[in-house]
Design a protein around this motif. Structure first.
Motif, short mmCIF file in Angstrom:
data_model
loop_
_atom_site.label_atom_id
_atom_site.label_comp_id
_atom_site.label_asym_id
_atom_site.label_seq_id
_atom_site.Cartn_x
_atom_site.Cartn_y
_atom_site.Cartn_z
N THR A 34 35.15 32.72 48.02
CA THR A 34 35.86 32.29 46.95
C THR A 34 34.87 32.34 45.42
O THR A 34 33.97 31.55 45.81
CB THR A 34 36.82 31.01 47.10
OG1 THR A 34 37.48 31.40 48.20
CG2 THR A 34 37.44 30.83 45.91
N THR B 212 33.46 41.67 42.90
CA THR B 212 34.10 41.61 43.97
C THR B 212 32.91 42.38 45.06
O THR B 212 33.22 42.05 46.25
CB THR B 212 35.48 42.34 44.01
OG1 THR B 212 36.08 41.33 42.90
CG2 THR B 212 36.02 42.25 45.46
N GLU C 38 48.46 35.61 43.83
CA GLU C 38 48.90 34.56 44.52
C GLU C 38 49.47 33.39 43.77
O GLU C 38 50.54 32.75 44.13
CB GLU C 38 47.88 34.02 45.62
CG GLU C 38 47.51 34.97 46.61
CD GLU C 38 46.55 34.50 47.57
OE1 GLU C 38 46.45 34.85 48.99
OE2 GLU C 38 45.86 33.30 47.30
N ASP D 31 32.98 38.68 52.64
CA ASP D 31 34.63 38.22 53.30
C ASP D 31 34.70 36.76 53.12
O ASP D 31 33.90 36.10 53.97
CB ASP D 31 34.86 38.82 54.55
CG ASP D 31 34.55 40.41 54.52
OD1 ASP D 31 35.23 41.04 53.33
OD2 ASP D 31 34.23 41.15 55.69
N ASN D 32 35.87 36.51 52.71
CA ASN D 32 36.23 35.26 52.80
C ASN D 32 35.77 34.16 51.88
O ASN D 32 35.66 33.05 52.02
CB ASN D 32 36.22 34.44 54.32
CG ASN D 32 37.16 35.17 55.38
OD1 ASN D 32 38.49 35.55 55.01
ND2 ASN D 32 36.53 35.34 56.39
N ASN E 56 39.62 38.58 53.20
CA ASN E 56 40.11 38.36 52.05
C ASN E 56 38.82 37.94 51.04
O ASN E 56 38.02 37.15 51.59
CB ASN E 56 40.98 37.40 51.81
CG ASN E 56 42.33 37.76 52.54
OD1 ASN E 56 42.59 38.69 52.66
ND2 ASN E 56 43.24 36.83 52.79
N LYS E 57 38.95 38.25 49.87
CA LYS E 57 37.92 37.77 48.85
C LYS E 57 38.82 37.10 47.83
O LYS E 57 39.70 37.80 47.30
CB LYS E 57 37.13 38.89 48.36
CG LYS E 57 36.31 39.71 49.41
CD LYS E 57 35.52 40.95 48.79
CE LYS E 57 34.58 41.52 49.87
NZ LYS E 57 33.89 42.44 49.38
N ARG E 58 38.74 35.91 47.63
CA ARG E 58 39.46 35.34 46.81
C ARG E 58 38.76 34.96 45.37
O ARG E 58 37.79 34.65 45.22
CB ARG E 58 39.88 33.90 47.39
CG ARG E 58 40.81 32.98 46.57
CD ARG E 58 41.46 31.89 47.02
NE ARG E 58 42.55 32.33 47.91
CZ ARG E 58 42.54 32.77 49.29
NH1 ARG E 58 41.45 32.28 49.95
NH2 ARG E 58 43.60 33.21 49.95
N TYR F 82 44.18 44.37 44.89
CA TYR F 82 44.36 42.93 44.08
C TYR F 82 45.71 42.35 44.13
O TYR F 82 46.63 43.04 43.77
CB TYR F 82 43.53 42.85 42.94
CG TYR F 82 42.00 43.13 42.66
CD1 TYR F 82 41.02 42.24 42.90
CD2 TYR F 82 41.84 44.47 42.58
CE1 TYR F 82 39.93 42.41 42.60
CE2 TYR F 82 40.35 44.71 42.35
CZ TYR F 82 39.51 43.87 42.67
OH TYR F 82 38.06 43.84 42.45
N VAL G 279 43.65 37.69 45.31
CA VAL G 279 43.01 38.11 46.42
C VAL G 279 42.80 39.51 46.54
O VAL G 279 43.62 40.37 46.23
CB VAL G 279 43.84 37.65 47.82
CG1 VAL G 279 43.18 37.97 49.03
CG2 VAL G 279 43.74 36.23 47.86
N GLU G 280 41.60 39.71 47.01
CA GLU G 280 41.08 41.51 47.01
C GLU G 280 41.18 41.91 48.47
O GLU G 280 40.37 40.85 49.43
CB GLU G 280 39.84 41.68 46.46
CG GLU G 280 39.40 43.26 46.62
CD GLU G 280 38.63 43.80 47.62
OE1 GLU G 280 38.48 44.92 47.84
OE2 GLU G 280 38.36 42.68 48.48
N GLN G 281 41.94 42.59 48.86
CA GLN G 281 42.08 43.19 50.32
C GLN G 281 41.89 44.75 50.40
O GLN G 281 42.69 45.49 49.68
CB GLN G 281 43.20 42.82 51.01
CG GLN G 281 43.51 41.11 51.17
CD GLN G 281 44.81 41.10 51.78
OE1 GLN G 281 45.92 42.02 51.72
NE2 GLN G 281 44.88 39.83 52.37
#
Length: 218
Positions: free
Chosen positions: A153, A145, A197, A150-151, A2-4, A194, A188-190
Motif C-alpha cells: 500500500t 504501480t 474502493e 503485491d499486497n 492487489n496493489k493498493r 484499477y 486497487v490495481e489488479q
C-alpha cells in the motif's frame, strides 16, 4: 494479488479559503488552524491502519508539506518521494483569480473549466489540456504501480483537479466529482486494471466535510 493506492488531497490553503483558483503555478501556503491541525492528526491516525510503505507527492509546496506532515506522524521511516506528474493542472491566467469574478467575467470559459472540457478558448488562456494532464498523471501512477510489490500500500498526496480527472481515467469512471481538502480515495490495481474502493471520504476527520466547495468547479 492487489496493489493498493491511497490518494489524499492536500490540506487547506489560504487561496482555498479565499476562493482563488490555484493550479500548477499558484501555490499559497497551508493554513494551520486548530481545526485543520486536528484533522491532519485524525487523517494520519486513519492512514496508520493501512501499513503504508511509501509516500509519493506532487512537488508543489502545499502537497509536499501535507505529505511530510502525514508521513512524520505515520512512521519516522517513511520517506516522501516527489513526482512532477502528480502536480496540479495549470490554470493559466486564471490562477489567483477569485471564482466569483471568473463566473461573472468568463462564464463560458469557466463552464468549460468546470466540466474539464478541452477547448481552444481555454488554451488561449494558458490552461493545460485536461487530456494531457490525465495522461501524465496516469503515467506516473502506472510507473509507481509497476515498482510496487503485491499486497503493498502506498500513499499519493496530490491536488483536487488532477486527482479527480486522473482517477476518472484510471478507473474508467467519468462521473467522479470534486475532492475535498484532506479527503481520501482508494484504488486497487489488479492485473493492470484499477478498481475504485473509496472516493472523497472525509468521515474519519475530526471535522468531516458536509458541504463541499471546489474553486475550479461551478
Amino acid at each position: 494479488m492487489n496493489k493498493r493506492i491511497i490518494f489524499v488531497r492536500h490540506g487547506k490553503t489560504a487561496w482555498n479559503v479565499e476562493g482563488r483558483l490555484q493550479g500548477a503555478h499558484g501555490d499559497s501556503p497551508l493554513i494551520y488552524t486548530a481545526e485543520i491541525q486536528s484533522d491532519l492528526k485524525a487523517l494520519a491516525a486513519y492512514l496508520k491502519l493501512f501499513n503504508i510503505s511509501t509516500v509519493y507527492s506532487s512537488p508543489l509546496k502545499r502537497a509536499y508539506k501535507t505529505a511530510s506532515l502525514l508521513s512524520s506522524q505515520i512512521s519516522a521511516d517513511i520517506q516522501v518521494i516527489t513526482d512532477p506528474g502528480l502536480a496540479e493542472i495549470s490554470f493559466g491566467s486564471f490562477e489567483g483569480l477569485k471564482k466569483e469574478n471568473l463566473l461573472t467575467d468568463y462564464p463560458v470559459e469557466f463552464d468549460l473549466l468546470s466540466s474539464r472540457t478541452d477547448d481552444i478558448r481555454l488554451q488561449k488562456l494558458g490552461v493545460e489540456s485536461f487530456l494531457s494532464a490525465q495522461k501524465r498523471f496516469c503515467k506516473s501512477i502506472n510507473d509507481i504501480t509497476e515498482k510496487m510489490d503485491d499486497n503493498q500500500t502506498i500513499l499519493i498526496v496530490s491536488h483536487g483537479a488532477i486527482s479527480q480527472i486522473g482517477i476518472q481515467r484510471l478507473t474508467n469512471n467519468i462521473y467522479l466529482g470534486g475532492l475535498s481538502n484532506l479527503s481520501l480515495s482508494q484504488v486497487v490495481e489488479q492485473n493492470g486494471h484499477y478498481i475504485i474502493e473509496k472516493y472523497n471520504e472525509t468521515a474519519f476527520l475530526t471535522h468531516p466535510v458536509t458541504h463541499q466547495k471546489n474553486t475550479s468547479i461551478k
